[in-house]
Design an enzyme around this catalytic site. Structure first.
Site, PDB file in Angstrom:
ATOM      1  N   LYS A  13       0.830  -1.214   0.000  1.00  0.00           N
ATOM      2  CA  LYS A  13       0.000   0.000   0.000  1.00  0.00           C
ATOM      3  C   LYS A  13       0.861   1.260   0.000  1.00  0.00           C
ATOM      4  O   LYS A  13       0.632   2.174  -0.777  1.00  0.00           O
ATOM      5  CB  LYS A  13      -0.894   0.048   1.253  1.00  0.00           C
ATOM      6  CG  LYS A  13      -1.846  -1.117   1.404  1.00  0.00           C
ATOM      7  CD  LYS A  13      -2.690  -0.989   2.667  1.00  0.00           C
ATOM      8  CE  LYS A  13      -1.903  -1.012   3.970  1.00  0.00           C
ATOM      9  NZ  LYS A  13      -1.208  -2.288   4.239  1.00  0.00           N
ATOM     10  N   ARG A  88      -9.204   1.257   8.747  1.00  0.00           N
ATOM     11  CA  ARG A  88      -8.820  -0.121   9.036  1.00  0.00           C
ATOM     12  C   ARG A  88      -9.927  -0.869   9.765  1.00  0.00           C
ATOM     13  O   ARG A  88      -9.764  -2.049  10.074  1.00  0.00           O
ATOM     14  CB  ARG A  88      -7.584  -0.120   9.931  1.00  0.00           C
ATOM     15  CG  ARG A  88      -6.284  -0.336   9.155  1.00  0.00           C
ATOM     16  CD  ARG A  88      -5.162  -0.357  10.179  1.00  0.00           C
ATOM     17  NE  ARG A  88      -4.025  -1.096   9.747  1.00  0.00           N
ATOM     18  CZ  ARG A  88      -2.932  -0.539   9.217  1.00  0.00           C
ATOM     19  NH1 ARG A  88      -2.872   0.740   9.010  1.00  0.00           N
ATOM     20  NH2 ARG A  88      -1.905  -1.294   8.904  1.00  0.00           N
ATOM     21  N   ARG A 127      11.517  -6.047   4.636  1.00  0.00           N
ATOM     22  CA  ARG A 127      11.236  -4.594   4.580  1.00  0.00           C
ATOM     23  C   ARG A 127      12.243  -3.845   5.437  1.00  0.00           C
ATOM     24  O   ARG A 127      12.530  -4.232   6.565  1.00  0.00           O
ATOM     25  CB  ARG A 127       9.816  -4.304   5.060  1.00  0.00           C
ATOM     26  CG  ARG A 127       9.578  -2.807   5.265  1.00  0.00           C
ATOM     27  CD  ARG A 127       8.135  -2.407   5.132  1.00  0.00           C
ATOM     28  NE  ARG A 127       7.304  -2.873   6.228  1.00  0.00           N
ATOM     29  CZ  ARG A 127       5.990  -2.622   6.317  1.00  0.00           C
ATOM     30  NH1 ARG A 127       5.384  -1.916   5.369  1.00  0.00           N
ATOM     31  NH2 ARG A 127       5.301  -3.081   7.321  1.00  0.00           N
ATOM     32  N   ARG A 160      11.518  -2.474  11.119  1.00  0.00           N
ATOM     33  CA  ARG A 160      10.557  -1.969  12.101  1.00  0.00           C
ATOM     34  C   ARG A 160      10.317  -3.022  13.179  1.00  0.00           C
ATOM     35  O   ARG A 160      10.225  -4.204  12.876  1.00  0.00           O
ATOM     36  CB  ARG A 160       9.228  -1.663  11.404  1.00  0.00           C
ATOM     37  CG  ARG A 160       9.127  -0.234  10.916  1.00  0.00           C
ATOM     38  CD  ARG A 160       7.976  -0.037   9.955  1.00  0.00           C
ATOM     39  NE  ARG A 160       6.697  -0.566  10.412  1.00  0.00           N
ATOM     40  CZ  ARG A 160       5.568  -0.469   9.696  1.00  0.00           C
ATOM     41  NH1 ARG A 160       5.581   0.147   8.528  1.00  0.00           N
ATOM     42  NH2 ARG A 160       4.454  -0.981  10.153  1.00  0.00           N
ATOM     43  N   ARG A 171      -0.527  -9.233  13.342  1.00  0.00           N
ATOM     44  CA  ARG A 171      -1.100  -8.159  12.506  1.00  0.00           C
ATOM     45  C   ARG A 171      -1.957  -8.742  11.390  1.00  0.00           C
ATOM     46  O   ARG A 171      -2.964  -8.154  10.998  1.00  0.00           O
ATOM     47  CB  ARG A 171       0.022  -7.288  11.939  1.00  0.00           C
ATOM     48  CG  ARG A 171       0.632  -6.392  13.010  1.00  0.00           C
ATOM     49  CD  ARG A 171       1.962  -5.836  12.590  1.00  0.00           C
ATOM     50  NE  ARG A 171       1.859  -4.915  11.483  1.00  0.00           N
ATOM     51  CZ  ARG A 171       2.867  -4.610  10.676  1.00  0.00           C
ATOM     52  NH1 ARG A 171       4.043  -5.175  10.844  1.00  0.00           N
ATOM     53  NH2 ARG A 171       2.697  -3.763   9.708  1.00  0.00           N
TER      54      ARG A 171
HETATM   55  P1  ADP Z   1       1.571  -1.446   7.344  1.00  0.00           P
HETATM   56  O1  ADP Z   1       2.228  -0.450   6.408  1.00  0.00           O
HETATM   57  O2  ADP Z   1       2.429  -2.605   7.578  1.00  0.00           O
HETATM   58  O3  ADP Z   1       0.204  -1.823   6.902  1.00  0.00           O
HETATM   59  P2  ADP Z   1       1.141   0.816   9.031  1.00  0.00           P
HETATM   60  O4  ADP Z   1       2.399   1.572   8.970  1.00  0.00           O
HETATM   61  O5  ADP Z   1       0.015   1.262   8.180  1.00  0.00           O
HETATM   62  O6  ADP Z   1       1.453  -0.718   8.742  1.00  0.00           O
HETATM   63  O7  ADP Z   1       0.609   0.749  10.532  1.00  0.00           O
HETATM   64  C1  ADP Z   1       1.455   0.355  11.588  1.00  0.00           C
HETATM   65  C2  ADP Z   1       0.609   0.219  12.843  1.00  0.00           C
HETATM   66  O8  ADP Z   1       0.023   1.490  13.173  1.00  0.00           O
HETATM   67  C3  ADP Z   1      -0.574  -0.731  12.753  1.00  0.00           C
HETATM   68  O9  ADP Z   1      -0.211  -2.069  12.998  1.00  0.00           O
HETATM   69  C4  ADP Z   1      -1.498  -0.162  13.832  1.00  0.00           C
HETATM   70  O10 ADP Z   1      -1.065  -0.538  15.116  1.00  0.00           O
HETATM   71  C5  ADP Z   1      -1.280   1.332  13.693  1.00  0.00           C
HETATM   72  N1  ADP Z   1      -2.258   1.947  12.769  1.00  0.00           N
HETATM   73  C6  ADP Z   1      -1.989   2.553  11.581  1.00  0.00           C
HETATM   74  N2  ADP Z   1      -3.120   3.008  11.001  1.00  0.00           N
HETATM   75  C7  ADP Z   1      -4.130   2.662  11.834  1.00  0.00           C
HETATM   76  C8  ADP Z   1      -5.552   2.823  11.791  1.00  0.00           C
HETATM   77  N3  ADP Z   1      -6.172   3.428  10.757  1.00  0.00           N
HETATM   78  N4  ADP Z   1      -6.279   2.336  12.823  1.00  0.00           N
HETATM   79  C9  ADP Z   1      -5.686   1.738  13.875  1.00  0.00           C
HETATM   80  N5  ADP Z   1      -4.371   1.538  13.972  1.00  0.00           N
HETATM   81  C10 ADP Z   1      -3.579   1.996  12.971  1.00  0.00           C
HETATM   82  P1  ADP Z   2       2.313  -1.776   3.211  1.00  0.00           P
HETATM   83  O1  ADP Z   2       2.327  -0.273   3.180  1.00  0.00           O
HETATM   84  O2  ADP Z   2       1.084  -2.357   2.570  1.00  0.00           O
HETATM   85  O3  ADP Z   2       2.544  -2.325   4.570  1.00  0.00           O
HETATM   86  P2  ADP Z   2       4.891  -1.596   1.809  1.00  0.00           P
HETATM   87  O4  ADP Z   2       4.589  -0.704   0.665  1.00  0.00           O
HETATM   88  O5  ADP Z   2       5.661  -1.030   2.938  1.00  0.00           O
HETATM   89  O6  ADP Z   2       3.523  -2.292   2.323  1.00  0.00           O
HETATM   90  O7  ADP Z   2       5.631  -2.891   1.241  1.00  0.00           O
HETATM   91  C1  ADP Z   2       6.040  -3.961   2.106  1.00  0.00           C
HETATM   92  C2  ADP Z   2       7.411  -4.475   1.668  1.00  0.00           C
HETATM   93  O8  ADP Z   2       7.310  -5.121   0.387  1.00  0.00           O
HETATM   94  C3  ADP Z   2       8.449  -3.366   1.489  1.00  0.00           C
HETATM   95  O9  ADP Z   2       9.706  -3.884   1.849  1.00  0.00           O
HETATM   96  C4  ADP Z   2       8.403  -3.054   0.002  1.00  0.00           C
HETATM   97  O10 ADP Z   2       9.639  -2.531  -0.462  1.00  0.00           O
HETATM   98  C5  ADP Z   2       8.101  -4.430  -0.606  1.00  0.00           C
HETATM   99  N1  ADP Z   2       7.272  -4.366  -1.818  1.00  0.00           N
HETATM  100  C6  ADP Z   2       6.295  -3.473  -2.127  1.00  0.00           C
HETATM  101  N2  ADP Z   2       5.725  -3.756  -3.321  1.00  0.00           N
HETATM  102  C7  ADP Z   2       6.342  -4.886  -3.774  1.00  0.00           C
HETATM  103  C8  ADP Z   2       6.187  -5.700  -4.957  1.00  0.00           C
HETATM  104  N3  ADP Z   2       5.270  -5.426  -5.895  1.00  0.00           N
HETATM  105  N4  ADP Z   2       6.985  -6.774  -5.074  1.00  0.00           N
HETATM  106  C9  ADP Z   2       7.897  -7.074  -4.102  1.00  0.00           C
HETATM  107  N5  ADP Z   2       8.094  -6.368  -2.985  1.00  0.00           N
HETATM  108  C10 ADP Z   2       7.330  -5.275  -2.804  1.00  0.00           C
END
Ligand code: ADP
Ligand code: ADP
Ligand code: ZN
Length: 214
Positions: A13, A88, A127, A160, A171
Site C-alpha cells: 500500500k 482499518r 522490509r 521496524r 497483525r
Molecule cells: P503497514 O504499512 O504494515 O500496513 P502501518 O504503517 O500502516 O502498517 O501501521 C502500523 C501500525 O500502526 C498498525 O499495525 C497499527 O497498530 C497502527 N495503525 C496505523 N493506522 C491505523 C488505523 N487506521 N487504525 C488503527 N491503527 C492503525
Molecule cells: P504496506 O504499506 O502495505 O505495509 P509496503 O509498501 O511497505 O507495504 O511494502 C512492504 C514491503 O514489500 C516493502 O519492503 C516493500 O519494499 C516491498 N514491496 C512493495 N511492493 C512490492 C512488490 N510489488 N513486489 C515485491 N516487494 C514489494
C-alpha cells in the site's frame, strides 16, 4: 481524486500510495507514518499508540478518526489525497464517510492490493524503513543503492519492531478480523477495485493507473 488503499500489512500500500501521490499530485496520508512520527517526537498520542503498535494491535478508533478527518480537511488535500492505512475498521470507514458527506464529498476509489498471507511474512522480514524520511525498501525486491543507507536522505535503514515475524502474524490476524470486512463495505458502495499485488511493483502501479486513468 480521493483514494483509499486497502490490503494486508506489507501488501505494498505504502509503496503504491507514494507513486500515486507523485503522479496525481495529491498528498499521501499514512496513519502509520503519522503515529511513527508521534512516537519519535515523544508526544502523548505517540506514547498511547506505541503500546498497541508494539503488540501488532490496532490503535483504538477514537485516537485515529479525528486525526484523519482533521488532516483531510487541510488546504493541500482540497484536490484529493491517497489514504494509506486508513480506514482499518468499519467504524473508521463510517466516520470518514459521514465527515465527507457533511461537506458533500465522497471517496472515489478503494484500491485493494491483493497479496496472499504466505507472501506477506516473507515480504515483511525483508522490509527496511528509513529512520528519518520514512522511505521503504526491500532487501531483495527493492534494495537501496548502498546497504543499510537510505537513497533519498542518506540516513540509516532499520527493520521496524512490528515487522518481526511474531508480530506480523498477529497483525495478519487483526487484518483478517477487523480490516478485511472493508472489502465488502466498499464493494457495496460500488467503488472497490482489485489489483494483484504479487507482481512487480511497476506492474502493480500500471494496473492502478489503468483504474485511475492517465
Ligand atoms: P503497514 O504499512 O504494515 O500496513 P502501518 O504503517 O500502516 O502498517 O501501521 C502500523 C501500525 O500502526 C498498525 O499495525 C497499527 O497498530 C497502527 N495503525 C496505523 N493506522 C491505523 C488505523 N487506521 N487504525 C488503527 N491503527 C492503525
Ligand atoms: P504496506 O504499506 O502495505 O505495509 P509496503 O509498501 O511497505 O507495504 O511494502 C512492504 C514491503 O514489500 C516493502 O519492503 C516493500 O519494499 C516491498 N514491496 C512493495 N511492493 C512490492 C512488490 N510489488 N513486489 C515485491 N516487494 C514489494
Ligand atoms: Zn531516508
Amino acid at each position: 481524486m480521493k483514494i483509499i488503499m486497502l490490503g494486508a500489512p506489507g501488501a505494498g500500500k505504502g509503496t503504491q500510495a507514494k507513486k500515486i501521490a507523485e503522479k496525481y499530485m495529491i498528498p499521501h496520508i499514512s496513519t502509520g507514518d503519522i503515529f511513527r512520527a508521534n512516537i519519535k517526537n515523544g508526544t502523548e498520542l505517540g506514547k498511547k499508540a506505541k503500546t498497541y503498535m508494539d503488540q501488532g494491535l490496532l490503535v483504538p478508533d477514537e485516537l485515529v478518526v479525528d486525526l484523519v478527518v482533521d488532516r483531510v480537511g487541510q488546504d493541500d488535500a482540497k484536490n484529493g489525497y491517497v489514504l494509506d492505512g486508513f480506514p482499518r475498521t468499519i467504524p473508521q470507514a463510517q466516520a470518514l464517510d459521514s465527515a465527507l458527506e457533511a461537506i458533500g464529498e465522497k471517496v472515489d476509489y478503494a484500491i485493494n492490493v491483493e497479496v496472499p498471507d504466505e507472501n506477506i511474512i516473507r515480504r515483511m522480514s525483508g522490509r527496511r524503513a528509513c529512520v528519518a524520511c520514512g522511505a521503504t525498501y526491500h532487501l531483495v525486491h527493492i534494495p537501496p543503492k548502498q546497504e543499510g543507507i537510505c537513497d533519498t536522505c542518506g540516513k540509516e535503514l532499520i527493520l521496524r519492531d512490528d515487522d518481526k515475524p511474531e508480530t506480523v502474524k498477529k497483525r495478519l490476524d487483526v487484518y483478517h478480523e477487523q480490516t478485511q470486512p472493508l472489502i465488502d463495505y466498499y464493494t457495496e458502495k460500488g467503488i472497490l477495485k482489485e489489483v494483484d499485488g504479487t507482481v512487480d511493483m511497476a506492474d502493480v502501479f500500471a494496473a492502478i493507473t489503468d483504474i485511475l486513468g492517465a
